[in-house]
Design an enzyme around this catalytic site. Structure first.
Site, short mmCIF file in Angstrom:
data_model
loop_
_atom_site.label_atom_id
_atom_site.label_comp_id
_atom_site.label_asym_id
_atom_site.label_seq_id
_atom_site.Cartn_x
_atom_site.Cartn_y
_atom_site.Cartn_z
N ASP A 29 -1.84 1.75 0.80
CA ASP A 29 -2.66 2.65 -0.01
C ASP A 29 -3.21 3.76 0.89
OD1 ASP A 29 -4.30 2.26 -2.98
OD2 ASP A 29 -5.10 3.70 -1.52
N ASN A 85 -4.88 -2.27 -12.38
CA ASN A 85 -5.75 -1.60 -13.33
C ASN A 85 -4.90 -1.06 -14.47
OD1 ASN A 85 -8.17 -1.96 -11.81
ND2 ASN A 85 -7.52 -0.31 -10.44
N HIS A 96 1.68 4.66 -13.15
CA HIS A 96 2.93 3.97 -12.80
C HIS A 96 2.48 2.58 -12.34
CE1 HIS A 96 7.15 4.14 -10.80
NE2 HIS A 96 6.67 2.93 -10.53
N HIS A 98 1.38 -0.61 -10.78
CA HIS A 98 1.25 -0.98 -9.37
C HIS A 98 0.30 -2.14 -9.22
CE1 HIS A 98 -1.69 2.20 -10.27
NE2 HIS A 98 -2.49 1.63 -9.40
P1 AMP Z 1 -5.39 2.84 -9.51
O1 AMP Z 1 -6.75 3.47 -9.45
O2 AMP Z 1 -5.40 1.36 -9.77
O3 AMP Z 1 -4.46 3.61 -10.42
O4 AMP Z 1 -4.83 2.93 -8.03
C1 AMP Z 1 -4.14 4.03 -7.54
C2 AMP Z 1 -4.12 3.89 -6.06
O5 AMP Z 1 -3.11 4.74 -5.55
C3 AMP Z 1 -5.42 4.27 -5.38
O6 AMP Z 1 -5.92 3.17 -4.64
C4 AMP Z 1 -5.02 5.45 -4.48
O7 AMP Z 1 -5.69 5.45 -3.24
C5 AMP Z 1 -3.54 5.21 -4.31
N1 AMP Z 1 -2.74 6.40 -4.02
C6 AMP Z 1 -2.75 7.58 -4.68
N2 AMP Z 1 -1.85 8.43 -4.13
C7 AMP Z 1 -1.27 7.76 -3.10
C8 AMP Z 1 -0.26 8.10 -2.16
N3 AMP Z 1 0.33 9.31 -2.14
N4 AMP Z 1 0.09 7.18 -1.23
C9 AMP Z 1 -0.50 5.97 -1.23
N5 AMP Z 1 -1.43 5.57 -2.12
C10 AMP Z 1 -1.83 6.46 -3.03
ZN ZN Z 2 6.52 6.79 -12.06
#
Ligand code: AMP
Ligand code: ZN
Length: 112
Positions: A29, A85, A96, A98
């Site tokens: 992350d 989430n 997307h 995750h």
């Molecule tokens: P959520 O809030 O559950 O949708 O989590 C999204 C996560 O993606 C957050 O913890 C961000 O820090 C992470 N994130 C967003 N952009 C990137 C990126 N380019 N590379 C790695 N992590 C990312």
């Molecule tokens: Zn996607």
């Protein structure tokens, strides 16, 4: 489609990759909230848990067979948390699917 994780999968945006196979990608992350904070994503675009169905759940099952291996490889030998989430109330910021693997310290009991 303007999806940042699809762009990471396509190699258009760099990531700190920790695991990859034909169906799954795991990377650090960018804004870690715990000493170890890894995201595991399917390579096919699934928007969230709300979009999981009988046709695509095999990749979700595959992700869950890989999570323990990714966690151990990252040094999480004393436990970890897996979080996804879904939707606005959960503050899902990337649409997307995750799974956050979080650990490396004792985590709070309260989850929300
Ligand atoms: P959520 O809030 O559950 O949708 O989590 C999204 C996560 O993606 C957050 O913890 C961000 O820090 C992470 N994130 C967003 N952009 C990137 C990126 N380019 N590379 C790695 N992590 C990312
Ligand atoms: Zn996607």
């Amino acid at each position: 489609m303007d999806c940042i994780f699809c762009k990471i999968i396509a190699g258009e945006i760099p990531s700190n990759k920790v695991y990859e196979d034909d169906r799954v990608l795991a990377f650090r992350d960018i804004n870690p909230q715990t000493p170890v904070h890894i995201l595991v994503i399917p390579k096919q675009h699934i928007a969230s848990v709300d979009e999981v169905n009988a046709d695509n759940s095999d990749v979700v099952a595959h992700i869950f067979t890989m999570i323990p291996k990714i966690a151990k490889e990252a040094g999480l030998t004393n436990g970890y948390r897996v979080i996804t989430n879904c939707g606005d109330d959960a503050c899902q910021s990337v649409k997307h699917l995750h799974f956050h693997i979080m650990g490396g310290r004792k985590l709070p009991e309260n989850m929300g």
